[in-house]
Each structure stands twice: as C-alpha cells, then as structure tokens.
Enzyme design. Structure first.
Site, PDB file in Angstrom:
ATOM      1  N   HIS A 250       1.451   4.222  -2.549  1.00 28.41           N
ATOM      2  CA  HIS A 250       2.722   3.638  -3.168  1.00 28.41           C
ATOM      3  C   HIS A 250       2.177   2.579  -4.210  1.00 28.41           C
ATOM      4  O   HIS A 250       2.758   1.503  -4.151  1.00 28.41           O
ATOM      5  CB  HIS A 250       3.187   2.756  -1.962  1.00 28.41           C
ATOM      6  CG  HIS A 250       4.199   3.754  -1.318  1.00 28.41           C
ATOM      7  ND1 HIS A 250       4.518   5.200  -1.390  1.00 28.41           N
ATOM      8  CD2 HIS A 250       4.742   3.725   0.191  1.00 28.41           C
ATOM      9  CE1 HIS A 250       5.182   5.692  -0.583  1.00 28.41           C
ATOM     10  NE2 HIS A 250       5.380   4.718   0.533  1.00 28.41           N
TER      11      HIS A 250
ATOM     12  N   HIS B  77      12.433   2.546  -1.276  1.00 30.85           N
ATOM     13  CA  HIS B  77      11.974   2.758   0.106  1.00 30.85           C
ATOM     14  C   HIS B  77      13.069   1.826   1.065  1.00 30.85           C
ATOM     15  O   HIS B  77      12.372   1.227   1.799  1.00 30.85           O
ATOM     16  CB  HIS B  77      10.590   2.130   0.225  1.00 30.85           C
ATOM     17  CG  HIS B  77       9.858   2.848   1.169  1.00 30.85           C
ATOM     18  ND1 HIS B  77       9.841   2.607   2.290  1.00 30.85           N
ATOM     19  CD2 HIS B  77       8.817   3.629   0.919  1.00 30.85           C
ATOM     20  CE1 HIS B  77       9.009   2.957   3.255  1.00 30.85           C
ATOM     21  NE2 HIS B  77       8.505   3.896   2.391  1.00 30.85           N
TER      22      HIS B  77
ATOM     23  N   GLU C 127      13.288   9.171   0.507  1.00 25.89           N
ATOM     24  CA  GLU C 127      12.547   8.859  -0.772  1.00 25.89           C
ATOM     25  C   GLU C 127      12.683  10.050  -1.509  1.00 25.89           C
ATOM     26  O   GLU C 127      11.581  10.922  -1.588  1.00 25.89           O
ATOM     27  CB  GLU C 127      11.238   8.298  -0.316  1.00 25.89           C
ATOM     28  CG  GLU C 127      11.111   7.238   0.697  1.00 25.89           C
ATOM     29  CD  GLU C 127       9.591   7.031   1.178  1.00 25.89           C
ATOM     30  OE1 GLU C 127       8.683   7.029   0.550  1.00 25.89           O
ATOM     31  OE2 GLU C 127       9.547   7.207   2.547  1.00 25.89           O
TER      32      GLU C 127
END
Length: 393
Positions: free
Chosen positions: A147, A221, A358
């Site tokens: 991420h 997210h 996501e």
C-alpha cells in the site's frame, strides 16, 4: 366633484393593493424557488479536525445531500471518517469504521478509510524494473512492500478545494509525491475527487501525471458494515461479484501469476452469497489470506458502466452497489481486525466487523508480465473512477 375624488381615491387604493399583492405573490414564488433550490442542493461544510505533531492543521469536510446521506472526509490521508446512509426505515446511520480524533488516526491502523497509493496492494520484495532500471521500495511488510510503503498516501496531508454544482458537491484533494518518495520514481501529481450526488452516489475520481516513467495503482480503503451496528460482524452480508476468476496468491499474499476459476470454490460470488457461508471451509487460498483477502478479476462487460459488486444487509435493508473501470476488486473481510481499535462511542472493532471493496489493478503487476500494466509515462494521464451507490431494498 366629491364623487370624482372618492372614485379616484378608491381606484388608487385598488391599484396599490393589486400591486402589493402581485409583489407579495412574486416574492412567495421566488421564496419557493429558493427553498426548492436549497432542498435540492448538496452542501459542503468545513471544520477543523485537529493538528498534527508537526503543526499542520487538518480540516474535515462534510458533504450532505437531501436524502440523509452524509460523508465526512479529512485532509489527513484523504480519509473517509464517517459515511451516513438511511436504512429501510429512513434512519441514517454510519456504515464505515472510523475514529473520533486525529490522534487515533495517527496511530498504527490497517489503512482505515484512507486513500491508498502510490501502489495499492503488494509488490514482491519491494522491487520492480522500468526501462532496464531496478527500483527498491520501502519494505513496510518485510520482505514486501504494501500500500505505498511506510508513509503512503494514507499518511500524508492533502490540499483541499471545494467544488459545488447544485445537485452535486465535490471535494478535490491534491498531493505532490516527490521523486523517489518511498522509492518510487518521478514527481507524481495526484488528484482524488470525492463527489456526493442526490442519487446517494459517492464517486471517487483518481487522476495523476508524472515527469518520469513510474507505476501507479490507487484505491480507497473504507471498511463497510451496512448494518450500522459495529458490534455485528459482516458475515451475514450478502455479496455479489461479477467475476469468474481470482488472482491466485502464495503463502505471503503475493500473486503466483496464475488466475484461478471461482466455479465450485468458496470464491464464487457470481450469485448472492453470505460472506460467512464458506469463509471457514478448508481451502488453500482462504488459508493464505486468513479469509477473503484476494483480488477478483472483473468480467469485461461494459466496464465502468455495469455494476461489478454488491453488498446487502437484510436487517437494515441497505444495499451497496459498485461500478468501476478498474480490472480488479479486492474483497477484504477484516481478517486482521483484532479488537484493539477504538469505536467512536465505546468498545472496539472486533474481528470481521468491516469489509473492503478495493477497486484496483492486480497486486504485484509490475513484476507480472501477463497482468494489465500499471506504468504511467510523462505526457499521459492516469484516470480512473469508482462509484459507490447506496439504496434500500
């Protein structure tokens, strides 16, 4: 003469009365138009959310429509802190995991509500090559990068601009990610625009440009729990995913490079199925993800226009539908929520009390030649949009 005077006086009074009445009618009509306009308008209200240890002021923006839907976004991480939508009784409740204070968001947490970048999901060994040059990223999940690294877009302060247009209201967030930030090449100018409509849609538009060849993969997210009660798990939620395959992962959550068919597996959500129905069955992929934490390969039927994912909570009646032009969607079922993150009121977010949709490119795409490319070159624009639509059923 008296008669003429009286008649003239009466005529003047009549005219004045008529003029006043018409004027009042005009004002009433105008008032109705203004009231109707205000009723239709989606509003934005700004407030201060907190101050970072470095002294940066963090603002919060509340976007609110006429139907009882509200979304609160802060400039730290572009985080959605609250998202209220009505249930089947018309009662608006928050349906995303979030915290009360900035201090809580500054503490380590699993990317709660944030914008993710430069690269959503995992990159094997934190390495990739472009034009014959290898780049080493920050290994925040050793031996891999996750991420965006140690300080991804979820940990930066974004600049905000309000954009109002009557039946829509937008918050435009921008950030300059400098060359080699977290190891990524190129000065990347990023813009993420959140838009709330009167159709109870939350649109998320991602845009980026670079001055050097780089890779980009952005997502949002938020952890959803459509029941509005976070003492409940999301295992009773029914999910639909328009996908025939998943991206297969190894024991470290890294793609094997293969796609697996979902037919006759716990990953088949082509028709509505409760999240909890098969999440605990014996299956190698489920064991590797500690549950569902995989990227589904979305079917190509009019991508960006057709609904690719749905989630439904029967008790509240809330239905969430997702459209996107991305090739994949990661369903994550809160497998690593451990009961150590504080709720807004009292208690803690327990195991599987939230799920994520996501939308994104596939994990580790820069190292997988058969995956769609995530390379962005100078002169081109990265642009993708995902829409979350809420209703009741």
């Amino acid at each position: 003469m008296n008669v003429i005077y009286q008649f003239t006086f009466i005529l003047v009074i009549f005219c004045l009365t008529s003029f006043t009445t018409k004027d009042e009618e005009t004002k009433l009509v105008a008032k109705k138009i203004v009231t109707h306009s205000k009723y239709q308008e989606v509003t934005i209200k700004k407030s201060t959310f907190g101050i970072t240890p470095e002294g940066e002021k963090i603002d919060s923006y509340k976007l609110k429509n006429q139907n009882g839907m509200e979304v609160d976004i802060i400039t730290y991480g572009g985080i959605i802190t609250d998202l209220k939508v009505p249930n089947k009784k018309g009662i608006s409740e928050n349906v995303v995991i979030g915290f009360k204070t900035l201090e809580e968001y500054l503490q380590p947490n699993p990317y709660v509500g944030a914008i993710i970048g430069r690269y959503a999901n995992r990159i094997a060994n934190g390495k990739f090559s472009l034009d014959g040059k290898e780049y080493q990223l920050t290994l925040n999940r050793p031996p891999h990068s996750l991420h965006g690294g140690e300080k991804g877009f979820n940990r930066v302060v974004w600049k905000a601009v309000e954009v109002k247009s009557g039946k829509k209201a937008s918050l435009r967030l921008s950030y300059l990610s400098k060359d080699l930030e977290e190891g990524y090449p190129g000065n990347l100018q990023v813009c993420v625009t959140y838009t709330l409509t009167n159709e109870n849609q939350l649109e998320v538009l991602y845009e980026a440009t670079t001055d050097k060849e780089t890779i980009v993969n952005l997502t949002q997210h938020s952890y959803f729990n459509l029941s509005g009660d976070f003492s409940n798990t999301i295992l009773e939620h029914e999910v639909v995913l328009q996908s025939d395959k998943i991206v297969s992962i190894n024991e470290n959550g890294i793609p094997t490079g293969e796609f697996e068919w979902v037919a006759n597996t716990p990953f088949d959500f082509r028709t509505a199925k409760k999240i909890g129905k098969e999440i605990g069955v014996k299956n190698e992929q489920l064991e590797r993800g500690n549950g569902y934490d995989h990227c589904w390969v979305l079917n190509n039927s009019e991508r960006g226009k057709t609904i690719v994912a749905k989630a439904y909570d029967k008790v509240s009646g809330r239905l969430l539908e997702v459209t996107t032009d991305e090739p994949g969607i990661q369903l994550y079922t809160g497998n690593f929520l451990k009961g150590n993150l504080p709720m807004r009121t009292s208690g803690f977010y327990e195991h599987r009390t939230g799920f994520c949709f996501e939308t994104q490119h596939f994990p580790d795409s820069p190292n997988q030649s058969n995956f769609p490319t995530t390379v962005l070159i100078p002169g081109k624009k990265y642009k993708t949009k995902t829409t979350f639509t809420f209703s009741v059923n």
